[in-house]
Scaffold this motif. Sequence first.
Motif, PDB file in Angstrom:
ATOM      1  N   SER B  42       0.882  -1.081   0.087  1.00  0.00           N
ATOM      2  CA  SER B  42       0.045  -0.069   0.158  1.00  0.00           C
ATOM      3  C   SER B  42       0.875   1.123   0.045  1.00  0.00           C
ATOM      4  CB  SER B  42      -0.843   0.070   1.258  1.00  0.00           C
ATOM      5  OG  SER B  42      -1.393  -1.339   1.507  1.00  0.00           O
ATOM      6  N   VAL B  43       1.903   1.184   0.876  1.00  0.00           N
ATOM      7  CA  VAL B  43       2.793   2.341   0.908  1.00  0.00           C
ATOM      8  C   VAL B  43       3.321   2.564  -0.572  1.00  0.00           C
ATOM      9  CG1 VAL B  43       5.043   3.251   1.703  1.00  0.00           C
ATOM     10  CG2 VAL B  43       3.483   2.114   3.082  1.00  0.00           C
ATOM     11  N   ALA B  44       3.802   1.405  -1.271  1.00  0.00           N
ATOM     12  CA  ALA B  44       4.296   1.540  -2.899  1.00  0.00           C
ATOM     13  C   ALA B  44       3.569   2.223  -3.612  1.00  0.00           C
ATOM     14  CB  ALA B  44       4.727   0.246  -3.208  1.00  0.00           C
ATOM     15  N   SER B  45       1.979   1.703  -3.553  1.00  0.00           N
ATOM     16  CA  SER B  45       1.088   2.335  -4.564  1.00  0.00           C
ATOM     17  C   SER B  45       0.793   3.576  -4.362  1.00  0.00           C
ATOM     18  CB  SER B  45      -0.118   1.626  -4.637  1.00  0.00           C
ATOM     19  OG  SER B  45       0.031   0.139  -4.082  1.00  0.00           O
ATOM     20  N   LEU B  46       0.882   4.018  -2.899  1.00  0.00           N
ATOM     21  CA  LEU B  46       0.449   5.275  -2.551  1.00  0.00           C
ATOM     22  C   LEU B  46       1.642   6.222  -2.822  1.00  0.00           C
ATOM     23  CD1 LEU B  46      -1.996   6.441  -0.873  1.00  0.00           C
ATOM     24  CD2 LEU B  46      -0.338   6.524   1.147  1.00  0.00           C
ATOM     25  N   MET B  47       2.943   6.027  -3.069  1.00  0.00           N
ATOM     26  CA  MET B  47       3.831   6.678  -3.460  1.00  0.00           C
ATOM     27  C   MET B  47       3.530   7.367  -4.730  1.00  0.00           C
ATOM     28  SD  MET B  47       7.673   5.689  -4.656  1.00  0.00           S
ATOM     29  CE  MET B  47       7.480   5.606  -6.350  1.00  0.00           C
ATOM     30  N   ASN B  48       3.235   6.583  -5.913  1.00  0.00           N
ATOM     31  CA  ASN B  48       2.778   7.229  -7.238  1.00  0.00           C
ATOM     32  C   ASN B  48       1.678   8.085  -7.077  1.00  0.00           C
ATOM     33  OD1 ASN B  48       4.718   5.802  -8.905  1.00  0.00           O
ATOM     34  ND2 ASN B  48       3.546   4.007  -8.913  1.00  0.00           N
ATOM     35  N   ILE B  49       0.671   7.893  -6.269  1.00  0.00           N
ATOM     36  CA  ILE B  49      -0.445   8.988  -6.024  1.00  0.00           C
ATOM     37  C   ILE B  49       0.094  10.073  -5.425  1.00  0.00           C
ATOM     38  CG2 ILE B  49      -2.594   9.179  -4.932  1.00  0.00           C
ATOM     39  CD1 ILE B  49      -2.974   6.058  -5.354  1.00  0.00           C
ATOM     40  N   ILE B  50       0.885   9.888  -4.438  1.00  0.00           N
ATOM     41  CA  ILE B  50       1.310  11.348  -3.727  1.00  0.00           C
ATOM     42  C   ILE B  50       2.232  12.026  -4.593  1.00  0.00           C
ATOM     43  CG2 ILE B  50       2.818  11.943  -1.939  1.00  0.00           C
ATOM     44  CD1 ILE B  50       1.563   9.808  -0.223  1.00  0.00           C
ATOM     45  N   LEU B  51       3.247  11.321  -5.312  1.00  0.00           N
ATOM     46  CA  LEU B  51       4.185  12.168  -6.362  1.00  0.00           C
ATOM     47  C   LEU B  51       3.191  12.950  -7.360  1.00  0.00           C
ATOM     48  CD1 LEU B  51       6.990   9.611  -7.163  1.00  0.00           C
ATOM     49  CD2 LEU B  51       6.981  11.579  -5.447  1.00  0.00           C
TER      50      LEU B  51
END
Lengths: 412, 260
Positions: B42-51
């Motif tokens: 979830s942290v990994a997928s969230l990364m793209n969304i946050i960037l």
Amino acid sequence: MIRINIIFLLFLFSMQSYANIIVSSNSDIKTIKQAVEIAKDGETILIKEGLYEESDIVIEKSLKIIGEDEAVIKAKDGNKVFIINSDNVLIKNLTIKDMKTSYIEDISAIKINNSNSVIIENNTLINTFFGIYAANCTNLIIRDNNIISNAVEQSSSANGIHLWKCKNILVENNHVEKHRDGIYFEFVKNSLIKNNYSKLNLRYGLHFMFSDNNRYYKNRFEDNGAGVAVMYSNNIEMIENDFVENWGTNAYGLLLKEIKDSKINNNLFKTNTIGIFGESVIRCQFEHNDFMNNGWALKFISSSEQNNFLYNNFIGNTFDLATNKNSISYNVFKNNYWSSYNGYDLNKDGIGDKPHKPVDLFSTVISDSPVAIILLRSMFVDMMNFAEKIVPVITPAGLEDLEPMMKEIKHD
Amino acid sequence: MWKILKYSFIDLFRSKWILSYLFFFFIVSEGLIYFNGNLSKSVASLMNIILFLCSLIGIMFGTIYYYNSKEFIQLILAQPLKRSSIFIGHYLGMNLSLVSAFVIGTGLPFLLNGVIFSDFADSFVLLLLIGVFLTSIFSAISYYISLKSENRIAGFGLSIFIWLFFAVIYDGLLMVALLYFEDYPLDKFSLIAIMFNPIDISRILILLKLDISAMMGYSGAVFSKFFGTYLGMSISMLMLMLWSLVPIIFINKSAKSKDF
């Protein structure tokens, strides 16, 4: 009557009737060397508990040397302990420890030369330079040993189990840790390597070269410097092994170099920098393997030909496949499951209707310019990959899975 | 300055835009945890969304908010207040509301699912920190652009272009450069090039926490060596701070001499 029987049995046990010679600090025979000298062919030597400081025990006849619990041999001056030069020898239940490092000699806890039918069983080897070293042997059994060293650098360390020019060997249930190579094979034929656990070795967990017709079953290789290397061999079967957490700048789960006609089935490759690195791999089968969370699941140099990749799972790898350049290599990818597949299945037969291209544009870019890895997961790269998927221009045209599976494959 | 900050913060935090922004992040992170069932993924997928989102929302909200509150600013300017405190307070108030919406929206689901007790606590904190930085940097840039340009359409267009440049075009140019000069050693060059793009710094920082196996390839080693050390970590954090400070200095400078 029963009581008498029990007493008789106890009497028998206390006599240690199965041992012809007993070595103990409070018997006449105080050293193993002495016992080996007086023993006749085919006799059994029992070593009672205690610490024995000995080295260079040369065995020239067929003997069974069995240790009681807590029978510990400390290598005298760090020299080699057992040197076996004859057939039908058994070494069992011993703890051997503290060898010195040598740059000239292959010092080992148990060295076996030109022998047939030797069994090394249930021993613990601690801080030995070479653990077990066999040269020119047949029908060896190396079973249930614990071989643990404390290697710090490659040049001053040696291998756990080292076999050179042997035939019909069984290496089973051993635990090898912190050597240079965990298990090393050179010119070894028709052997079975089963249920071993090799970890934290500086170079390879398993390293073998010029060794044909061998089978590797259910071994586990974990956190070794560069993983497992298999080179210049034919007819290898590697089945149900685990290759786990081989991380590093130049590490892989499994390195295949000049391998022909082999089977790599039902293995697990998890969190390695590269799952399988292949160079000149020809006519091999890769079936029912799981590749999970690796940097690269597969990295094959274009000299690899006519391999079949069937029913493998590729899940969560940063790159599923990388090759160099655009050559057609006659490798077949079919019925694999790719977690990065984004096709559809209209007729609901479980097979995607659209071919999957495992090599994306970015992995091609990286094989040209490795520094570009710094752009990994950038939005530009995602867009570029997406555009390339729709209209392929650069990625190898023939390299695709024509029938990708829609669901993760359950291996049985 | 603090009073203006407080007013614009309270004003914004009651607006439905900020609340829906908060709610959006809440839904997204809760959904990611729910469907992945795995905090690290979830942290990994969230990364793209946050960037992607933090920078985009920052850029858009900065322009829109400035143009919308232009009358309010003009009114305030009539008061005996220092110009720098008006504009910086106004900007900080907006930024603070965006940041807190993001932190609450993303943080709450992860806290509820016990991220503090897992091994990903540090990468999660890093993720939040990076979201905060990206929001501040891009809202400041857009605020400055709208301060500079009277024309709404031009200001908005320029802001979007700036975002597009950092998010996509910059990486494209960098890749072209890396491919064109592939015969030369480019490790240091690419490290330095990364430092001039806040989105890239953030991406690499998170990536090294999550995708280590791929980054550890031969050339990735150079990067993980650099970013893995305290020096690399502090240099990149310092760069992010610089990136968020410089636009504020520019806002201050331009606010002082602007005619209304």
